[in-house]
Design a protein around this motif. Structure first.
Motif, PDB file in Angstrom:
ATOM      1  N   PHE A  14       0.822  -1.206   0.000  1.00 45.55           N
ATOM      2  CA  PHE A  14       0.000   0.000   0.000  1.00 45.55           C
ATOM      3  C   PHE A  14       0.861   1.264   0.000  1.00 45.55           C
ATOM      4  O   PHE A  14       0.640   2.179  -0.770  1.00 45.55           O
ATOM      5  N   ALA A  15       1.864   1.309   0.862  1.00 42.46           N
ATOM      6  CA  ALA A  15       2.759   2.470   0.913  1.00 42.46           C
ATOM      7  C   ALA A  15       3.855   2.300  -0.133  1.00 42.46           C
ATOM      8  O   ALA A  15       4.307   1.190  -0.391  1.00 42.46           O
ATOM      9  N   GLU A  16       4.273   3.405  -0.758  1.00 41.12           N
ATOM     10  CA  GLU A  16       5.316   3.323  -1.774  1.00 41.12           C
ATOM     11  C   GLU A  16       6.643   2.869  -1.175  1.00 41.12           C
ATOM     12  O   GLU A  16       7.401   2.151  -1.798  1.00 41.12           O
ATOM     13  N   SER A  17       6.948   3.329   0.033  1.00 43.26           N
ATOM     14  CA  SER A  17       8.193   2.927   0.685  1.00 43.26           C
ATOM     15  C   SER A  17       8.045   3.074   2.193  1.00 43.26           C
ATOM     16  O   SER A  17       7.139   3.746   2.676  1.00 43.26           O
ATOM     17  N   MET A  18       8.945   2.422   2.895  1.00 42.49           N
ATOM     18  CA  MET A  18       8.980   2.508   4.349  1.00 42.49           C
ATOM     19  C   MET A  18      10.370   2.968   4.754  1.00 42.49           C
ATOM     20  O   MET A  18      11.365   2.452   4.244  1.00 42.49           O
ATOM     21  N   ASN A  19      10.445   3.921   5.646  1.00 46.18           N
ATOM     22  CA  ASN A  19      11.725   4.388   6.166  1.00 46.18           C
ATOM     23  C   ASN A  19      11.974   3.734   7.521  1.00 46.18           C
ATOM     24  O   ASN A  19      11.115   3.799   8.402  1.00 46.18           O
ATOM     25  N   ILE A  20      13.129   3.122   7.670  1.00 43.37           N
ATOM     26  CA  ILE A  20      13.517   2.555   8.951  1.00 43.37           C
ATOM     27  C   ILE A  20      14.401   3.599   9.621  1.00 43.37           C
ATOM     28  O   ILE A  20      15.559   3.788   9.240  1.00 43.37           O
ATOM     29  N   LYS A  21      13.838   4.301  10.578  1.00 45.86           N
ATOM     30  CA  LYS A  21      14.488   5.462  11.173  1.00 45.86           C
ATOM     31  C   LYS A  21      15.811   5.124  11.857  1.00 45.86           C
ATOM     32  O   LYS A  21      16.739   5.911  11.819  1.00 45.86           O
TER      33      LYS A  21
END
Length: 78
Positions: A14-21
């Motif tokens: 669903f989300a284009e990308s995920m950032n792992i902080k």
């Protein structure tokens, strides 16, 4: 990576990308299609997680990182 159901694949993509902080990595998931040039459907993928600080190397933390991209089925202790 094997997802339990097609619905879970849709939710993950669903989300284009995920950032792992914590490490600054960007993870992008896309649903498989023949246009990607793959030779077949991949049911399971191993995700290599590296540079984990020694004090954070616990199964619970690794399972959490895996859960960011899907269902963690198994953890290789090495």
């Amino acid at each position: 990576m094997r997802f339990p159901s097609p619905r879970d694949v849709d939710k993950a993509c669903f989300a284009e990308s995920m950032n792992i902080k914590s490490c600054g990595a960007v993870v992008s998931l896309r649903k498989w299609s023949e246009s990607m040039g793959a030779k077949g459907v991949l049911n399971i993928a191993w995700v290599n997680v590296s540079n984990i600080p020694l004090d954070k190397r616990h199964e619970k933390n690794i399972a959490y990182v895996g859960s960011l991209v899907g269902v963690t089925l198994e953890i290789d202790q090495s």
